[in-house]
Scaffold this motif. Structure first.
Motif, mmCIF file in Angstrom:
data_model
loop_
_atom_site.group_PDB
_atom_site.id
_atom_site.type_symbol
_atom_site.label_atom_id
_atom_site.label_comp_id
_atom_site.label_asym_id
_atom_site.label_seq_id
_atom_site.Cartn_x
_atom_site.Cartn_y
_atom_site.Cartn_z
ATOM 1 N N SER A 190 0.842 -1.191 0.000
ATOM 2 C CA SER A 190 0.000 0.000 0.000
ATOM 3 C C SER A 190 0.872 1.235 0.000
ATOM 4 O O SER A 190 1.903 1.273 0.657
ATOM 5 C CB SER A 190 -0.913 0.024 1.224
ATOM 6 N N CYS A 191 0.438 2.222 -0.753
ATOM 7 C CA CYS A 191 1.179 3.474 -0.790
ATOM 8 C C CYS A 191 1.070 4.195 0.544
ATOM 9 O O CYS A 191 1.860 5.066 0.857
ATOM 10 C CB CYS A 191 0.613 4.403 -1.870
ATOM 11 N N VAL A 192 0.039 3.884 1.293
ATOM 12 C CA VAL A 192 -0.252 4.610 2.522
ATOM 13 C C VAL A 192 -0.019 3.686 3.708
ATOM 14 O O VAL A 192 -0.356 2.510 3.654
ATOM 15 C CB VAL A 192 -1.707 5.105 2.517
ATOM 16 N N THR A 205 1.046 9.047 -1.976
ATOM 17 C CA THR A 205 -0.287 8.499 -1.724
ATOM 18 C C THR A 205 -0.674 7.643 -2.924
ATOM 19 O O THR A 205 0.136 7.406 -3.810
ATOM 20 C CB THR A 205 -1.307 9.635 -1.486
ATOM 21 N N HIS A 206 -1.924 7.175 -2.916
ATOM 22 C CA HIS A 206 -2.365 6.342 -4.032
ATOM 23 C C HIS A 206 -2.641 7.173 -5.276
ATOM 24 O O HIS A 206 -2.865 8.381 -5.208
ATOM 25 C CB HIS A 206 -3.685 5.636 -3.692
ATOM 26 N N HIS A 207 -2.666 6.493 -6.385
ATOM 27 C CA HIS A 207 -3.092 7.103 -7.642
ATOM 28 C C HIS A 207 -4.078 6.138 -8.281
ATOM 29 O O HIS A 207 -3.694 5.116 -8.831
ATOM 30 C CB HIS A 207 -1.883 7.338 -8.550
ATOM 31 N N VAL A 271 -8.305 1.274 -9.343
ATOM 32 C CA VAL A 271 -7.067 0.556 -9.063
ATOM 33 C C VAL A 271 -5.938 1.552 -8.865
ATOM 34 O O VAL A 271 -5.742 2.451 -9.679
ATOM 35 C CB VAL A 271 -6.687 -0.343 -10.264
ATOM 36 N N CYS A 272 -5.194 1.383 -7.778
ATOM 37 C CA CYS A 272 -4.000 2.215 -7.606
ATOM 38 C C CYS A 272 -2.913 1.646 -8.502
ATOM 39 O O CYS A 272 -2.678 0.443 -8.515
ATOM 40 C CB CYS A 272 -3.528 2.234 -6.157
ATOM 41 N N CYS A 273 -2.260 2.547 -9.260
ATOM 42 C CA CYS A 273 -1.255 2.071 -10.214
ATOM 43 C C CYS A 273 0.071 1.788 -9.541
ATOM 44 O O CYS A 273 0.987 1.285 -10.157
ATOM 45 C CB CYS A 273 -1.070 3.116 -11.322
ATOM 46 N N GLN A 274 0.181 2.124 -8.258
ATOM 47 C CA GLN A 274 1.477 2.016 -7.598
ATOM 48 C C GLN A 274 1.516 0.941 -6.534
ATOM 49 O O GLN A 274 2.561 0.652 -5.983
ATOM 50 C CB GLN A 274 1.826 3.338 -6.919
ATOM 51 N N CYS A 275 0.345 0.428 -6.173
ATOM 52 C CA CYS A 275 0.345 -0.551 -5.100
ATOM 53 C C CYS A 275 -0.838 -1.493 -5.283
ATOM 54 O O CYS A 275 -1.594 -1.377 -6.234
ATOM 55 C CB CYS A 275 0.269 0.134 -3.733
ATOM 56 N N SER A 276 -0.983 -2.426 -4.359
ATOM 57 C CA SER A 276 -1.978 -3.473 -4.523
ATOM 58 C C SER A 276 -3.388 -3.071 -4.089
ATOM 59 O O SER A 276 -4.291 -3.891 -4.079
ATOM 60 C CB SER A 276 -1.565 -4.705 -3.705
HETATM 61 ZN ZN LIG Z 1 -1.471 2.939 -3.891
#
Ligand SMILES: [Zn+2]
Ligand SMILES: [Zn+2]
Ligand SMILES: [Zn+2]
Length: 1281
Positions: A190-192, A205-207, A271-276
């Motif tokens: 997770s980004c956070v 943070t998420h994207h 969907v976050c492009c950087q994390c699950s």
């Molecule tokens: Zn994320």
């Protein structure tokens, strides 16, 4: 400071190792030697906080090439994203609160005590009651992840999690943009959140990226299914629809297949492009009672409270009563009817239409207590026995309604202050609600603890100007912080590179607004820094683009006179850029201008995704040197030859390798300033190509460099050059001595000997024409002898070609300074005093009148344009009648004062000036006054192609007049112009209806006339050149208020037949001229036999009959496809589709029958159209068959003039000329300075769908040998001879 080749880069890129080919922004040690942004500080100065924003997944090289569509396609980025605070608003209306709801069995639910509300009924319970279980009650809430919204009286399914596996996609899901890279997503949980990540915090943070309707709610781990009662209602609706489709038997309508129905509610996936992390959200699932009724009841109670209660208490009491009724039915099995007129019912709820609706929705039908009597009315409780399907469904529905009403009531109560209920004792309900906001906000990373709020500078509070900025960046103003803006911007550029300029524009705007609203500089420092960093990477916004385009000269009132749009190609931009550079060398602020030009070229190369332009920018850009500075840098004089320059350069570079860039720049500047192919070639390849001129074959025609605004002039000049006799007549005038010419004044009598264009010419005009032809001859000489690939026409030539003598005289008369020669020379000797303005204007209706009634057909950019001046006539005072609709009949003047110098027509004949363009557009507004034009146009008044052509031909003819030999009497064909371009036609004006007979008072008018152009009106599709000409030769005009048939036949054909395709049409609806892009089919050969005066009458009659039918047929096709409201079939189809699919409007009249009728009509129209088209095809074949043996007047295509552009008022012009006489299957394409060889297929290509199409075709009589295209000086031949 400005170093284009090596823009400042994020140093982070340098120390990023590259396992993933990615670039991190600020990472933990282990990924590179630098940590916590220390490395960055070197590059950006200490204050830059922006580098500290964590963001991964970027790739510098990819970002650099954001404009390259192929590169983008490889990278498969997911497109624009949103940050958690905005996602939270997207999940559900941010004004609404979502609640977790749980329900349990009400206390005493098993008691069998009678309900207090069911008084007055003696009916006893007849069925055994099965109270619901605790499980059943719990499941009255639609789903574990369903949240209740009071404002909707409905539910939203929300779920979020961090999982390396995405939920299964719905069968129908077809993503419109790629999914984010799954491998990257898996690497970060997770980004956070802190300490959970293997490599520490990688992202601010998420994207999130939205995929609409991606997941089938039935395929979730805990599937969500609509309850049986809901399903039943949905099914009923679908069945009804299907039956109707079967009835209409329309196979084009998609009948829902059984499989389609297997798909349940479709959820939006984020969907976050950087994390699950991902998140799912449904649309609102409506509650049992439509929210409208819920609100109406509440409002009703608020405005009409019971006497003994406060307004709020009245609301509560009403809802509690409904709850009690529901509970009694569900849990206690109360089965007795409710008399709505009963005192208790009345006092608790009252009986209103809303109440009635609510109970109807709940399945309590209204029935009289006694069937035979109307009163009293009662509500009949529904059957809820779980052993029957209907009972089971009703039971589910009532339970859901109960949960919803309870939740609604509790939230209502919670939202008001407790004192507002007076002493009302609220009921204890067995449903609990709890706001879910914090929970889901935390889940998606939007919680205030995760993203702080309240950091927006005060000046920006409530600033609606920035709405598009926030939305574009995927964030909300309340969550503003520099870090978040930085992250949002960088993430958008990373995930949606194609729109990089848009995002940069947002950043720019944000900064601008901050400045203008007075945000202190300390609070905008970071944004400013980011902006500068991005700018130094070559980022640009739409504003920068606008400025860049202006610097290059784009814009209708700018140097190029053309807007920068899709029509503008690389070549054009490159030329504009080079011209701009050349101009800059003589400018005082040349250095600055060159900088702007380099920047502009970079922007345009990215805008156009053009590698070629980018290469030009990379390779040819200098360092802003002027030619003087360049010569200085290489330490050579300006006179040094190219080969010497190359030698000097080579030595200089060997001596001082460190100076290579500077030397190279200098040589580039010199190459451009000299326009040297040899130097350019050397710079490109590193090898001296030798004398480049040799590379352009000696026997290739030469190109013409473009002069500012002269768009179509080059095509005309090239055309003239290809005409052998014209060339030969003009060439000897290269050596004209104007001194002696001016001295050798012609006498008045001399001037009376000749007429050009049906009028006498002035001394001034003769002198002017000689100047023109002299310049033209010089150009011709260059085209013949020049060794360089393109030559430049002189300004004077362009001016004399583009400005008519009338314009010039008018302008002079308007001006304060009078040309001394004007007084003596501008007099029309023969007609006495200077003509009045009116007369002069009428003479210049078509600026150059070659021959009365022939060249006068008016003209416009690409065809005819009717002037406000009205139709041309020869002498105003001799006009005896002026019919309506531009149809002018004029007695042939006995040349008022000149004696016996009648025109070529006999004196008894009738002069007719017809308007060949049908339908005739209203007159266009007069041209702008000169004052306006002056500032924007190089040559003042801008004429259109055919006016310019007429002007050139007039001047050639005038210059060639022979005043000393008396050969030049009025016999038509003495001048080369008349001999080459003029034919003779016969016009007959006859009654429309043949049966009207010759005895009619409308006698047949007939006359002969010269012509130099035939006109083909181009407005409709599906016509070939014969069709177009037929309309010209047989048309209907209005004469003396009566419709007449205008028949034209050809008496005598010129060697060169010029056919103008009139593409400028007038749209009556919009009152605008527009360009018709219709394709007119033409071939290499055209036979004019059928249009000849000598054509066999019986064939003519037969053809005419067929033509009449064909025209009628085409008119019908036109009506259906292009007329008003057309095209009909697609329009009807669209209407039917729209009515069928829309559900926003309730249209009483629109039922399925109505839609079926429209569809049937559509099919009918399609069938009719098909039929008409088949018929038209057949008639056309018949028509051609009539003339198939008439091939004695063959003409061959030799020249094609092309206009490319959507607008009639500007565009790009080029010209094709057949390679005659040597290689008739090969063509030259003259595109300003470029001349290339093209196959005939290109010239004859179907131009449907293109904006590049012919506006003039020239045919030459077979074997007339008038066109010799190349005509280059050949030294070899000279030696041989
Ligand atoms: Zn994320
Ligand atoms: Zn809501
Ligand atoms: Zn993203």
């Amino acid at each position: 400071m400005h170093d284009d080749r090596n823009p400042p880069r994020y140093t982070i890129n340098d120390n990023w190792p590259d396992a993933f080919g990615t670039m991190h922004w600020d990472t933990t040690p282990g990924w590179g030697e630098s940590s916590s942004g220390k490395g960055d500080v070197n590059a950006w100065g200490a204050s830059s906080a922006t580098n500290k924003v964590e963001i991964d997944g970027r790739n510098f090289e990819e970002e650099e090439n954001w404009w390259d569509a192929a590169r983008r396609a490889e990278c498969k980025r997911p497109g624009p994203g949103v940050l958690p605070p905005l996602l939270s608003e997207l999940l559900h209306n941010p004004e609404h609160t979502l609640y977790s709801v749980s329900a349990s069995l009400p206390k005493h639910s098993h008691s069998n005590s009678t309900s207090s509300t069911s008084s007055g009924s003696s009916q006893s319970q007849s069925t055994i009651h099965h109270p619901p279980s605790a499980e059943e009650v719990r499941k009255a809430v639609p789903h574990a992840n369903a949240y209740y919204c009071k404002e909707h009286n409905g539910w939203v399914l929300l779920s979020w999690c961090s999982s390396t596996v995405l939920p299964p996609f719905a069968r129908s899901f077809n993503p419109s943009s790629p999914l984010p890279d799954q491998a990257r997503r898996k690497r970060t949980q997770s980004c956070v959140g802190e300490g959970e990540q293997p490599f520490g915090q990688a992202n601010k943070t998420h994207h999130f990226h939205k995929y609409e309707r991606a997941v089938d709610a039935r395929m979730l781990n805990t599937p969500f299914k609509r309850s049986e009662w809901e399903e039943e209602e949905l099914l009923k609706r679908r069945r009804r629809k299907m039956t109707l489709h079967e009835e209409t038997m329309d196979t084009s309508v998609k009948v829902p297949q059984v499989e389609d129905e297997v798909e349940g509610d479709l959820l939006d996936l984020y969907v976050c492009c950087q994390c699950s992390v991902y998140c799912l959200a449904s649309q609102v699932i409506p509650g049992v009672i439509p929210v409208k009724y819920v609100e109406d009841l509440t409002k009703d109670k608020l405005s009409h409270p019971s006497l003994d209660k406060t307004a709020h208490a009245s609301v509560l009491s009403a809802w509690e009563t409904i709850i009690t009724i529901l509970q009694n039915r569900i849990f206690k099995g109360e089965n007795r009817v409710l008399p709505v007129t009963g005192a208790k019912f009345q006092s608790k709820i009252g009986w209103t239409p809303v109440i009635r609706q609510i109970f109807e929705q709940l399945g309590f039908p209204l029935r009289p207590l006694v069937p035979s009597e109307e009163q009293p009315q009662t509500l009949q409780p529904p059957e809820i026995d779980p052993s029957t399907p209907a009972g089971r469904r009703m039971r589910g529905k009532l339970l859901r309604a109960w949960v919803e009403v309870c939740a609604y009531t509790i939230i209502f109560q919670k939202s008001k202050s407790s004192t507002s209920f007076g002493n009302y004792d609220a009921q204890k309900l067995s449903v609990t609600v709890e706001s879910a906001r914090e929970m889901y906000q935390t889940g998606i990373g939007a919680h205030v603890n995760q993203i702080p709020r309240g950091l927006l500078p005060d000046n920006l509070l409530g600033c609606t100007d920035l709405n598009d900025v926030w939305e574009g960046l995927g964030m909300t103003p309340s969550s503003y912080s520099h870090d978040l803006v930085t992250f949002a911007y960088l993430a958008q550029c990373r995930c949606d590179p194609a729109n990089t300029p848009t995002y940069f524009g947002h950043l720019h705007k944000l900064h601008e607004v901050m400045k203008t609203t007075g945000v202190p500089s300390s609070a905008r420092e970071e944004i400013e820094m980011l902006l500068l960093q991005e700018k130094s990477r070559g980022r640009w916004s739409k504003e920068d683009l606008k400025r860049g385009a202006a610097v290059l000269g784009f814009g209708l009132d700018n140097a190029l006179g053309v807007d920068l749009d899709d029509e503008v190609d690389e070549e054009f931009i490159l030329r504009a850029w080079k011209d701009g550079l050349k101009r800059s060398w003589t400018m005082e602020d040349g250095n600055e201008r060159r900088m702007q030009l380099y920047d502009a070229l970079k922007i345009l190369s990215e805008l156009k995704s053009s590698k070629r332009l980018l290469d030009a920018w990379t390779h040819e850009k200098g360092s802003g040197m002027s030619p003087d500075a360049a010569y200085l840098a290489l330490q050579v004089s300006k006179e040094v030859e190219d080969d010497m320059l190359i030698t000097v350069y080579t030595f200089a570079v060997q001596d001082q390798p460190s100076q290579i860039e500077k030397m190279r720049n200098a040589l580039t500047v010199i190459a451009e300033s000299r326009d040297s192919q040899r130097l350019r070639g050397f710079l490109e390849t590193g090898v001296d190509p030798g004398d480049v001129v040799q590379q352009v074959k000696m026997d290739m025609p030469r190109g013409l460099n473009q002069l500012g605004n002269t768009c179509y002039l080059n095509s005309l000049l090239q055309y003239f050059y290809t005409i052998k006799d014209l060339r030969e007549a003009v060439t000897p005038l290269a050596a004209t001595d104007f001194k002696t010419l001016e001295e050798k004044k012609l006498s008045d009598d001399d001037l009376k000997r000749h007429r050009v264009g049906g009028r006498l010419v002035t001394r001034r005009e003769i002198l002017r024409s000689k100047k023109f032809v002299n310049q033209l001859a010089e150009l011709f000489w260059n085209l013949e002898y020049s060794e360089i690939p393109a030559v430049t026409p002189t300004m004077d030539l362009a001016k004399l070609a583009l400005v008519t003598s009338q314009d010039e005289e008018e302008d002079d008369q308007c001006g304060t300074a009078t040309d001394a020669s004007n007084d003596t020379d501008a007099t029309l000797v023969d007609d006495g005093p200077l003509p009045s303005r009116t007369q002069e204007r009428s003479n210049s209706a078509s600026p150059v009148v070659m021959s009365p009634g022939s060249m006068s057909d008016g003209s416009s950019v690409l065809g005819k344009r009717t002037r406000t001046d009205g139709p041309m006539d020869v002498d105003m005072d001799s006009a005896v009648d002026k019919g309506k609709d531009s149809y002018v009949v004029v007695e042939k003047p006995e040349a008022s004062s000149s004696k016996g110098k009648a025109g070529h027509s006999g004196s008894a004949e009738v002069e007719m000036v017809e308007d060949v363009s049908k339908p005739q557009p209203p007159a266009l507004p007069p041209r702008k006054p000169r004052e306006v034009d002056d500032s924007v146009m190089m040559f003042g008044r801008q004429h259109d192609v055919s006016e310019c052509m007429d002007n050139c031909m007039f001047q050639i003819e005038t210059a060639l007049l022979d005043f000393h030999e008396m050969a030049g009497t009025e016999d038509d064909k003495t001048s080369v112009v008349k001999r080459l371009f003029y034919g003779k036609k016969r016009q007959r004006l006859a009654p429309l209806d043949a049966s009207e007979g010759a005895v009619s008072r409308y006698s047949v008018h007939e006359k002969e006339d010269l012509f130099s152009h035939l006109h083909v009106n181009v407005s409709e599709e599906g016509y070939d050149l014969y069709d177009g000409l037929s309309r010209y030769f047989d048309d209907v005009v209005e004469f003396e208020g009566v419709k007449r048939r205008m028949e034209v036949t050809l008496v005598d054909l010129p060697p060169l037949l010029q056919i103008q395709l009139q593409r400028v049409q007038f749209d009556r609806e919009t009152q605008q001229a527009y360009k018709s892009q219709a394709y007119v089919k033409f071939g290499e050969t055209i036979y004019l036999d059928r249009f000849m005066d000598t054509a066999a009458p019986e064939k003519k009659a037969r053809a005419k009959a067929i033509q009449t039918r064909l025209n009628a047929c085409r008119d019908r096709i036109y009506k259906l496809t292009q007329g008003k409201h057309a095209p009909f079939a697609p329009a009807l189809g669209g209407v039917a589709d729209f009515l069928e699919k829309q559900d926003a409007l309730r249209l009483e009249e629109v039922d399925d029958d109505f839609i079926a009728v429209i569809k049937a009509e559509k099919d009918h129209v399609s069938a009719v159209l098909e039929q008409e088209r088949a018929e038209a095809g057949k008639l056309k074949e018949e028509l051609e068959a009539v003339w198939k043996d008439d091939v004695s007047s063959p003409y061959e295509l030799t020249s094609v003039f092309i206009h490319r552009g959507a607008s009639p008022s500007w565009g790009h012009y080029f010209f094709y000329s057949r390679h005659l006489p040597d290689k008739p299957d090969s063509w030259f394409k003259y595109n300003d300075s470029d001349v290339s060889i093209v196959p005939k297929e290109e010239v004859l290509a179907d131009t449907t769908g293109s904006t590049a199409n012919p506006y003039m075709l020239v045919f030459t009589r077979k074997d007339s040998d008038v066109v010799h295209t190349v005509h280059r000086f050949d030294a070899d031949q000279l030696q041989d001879a």
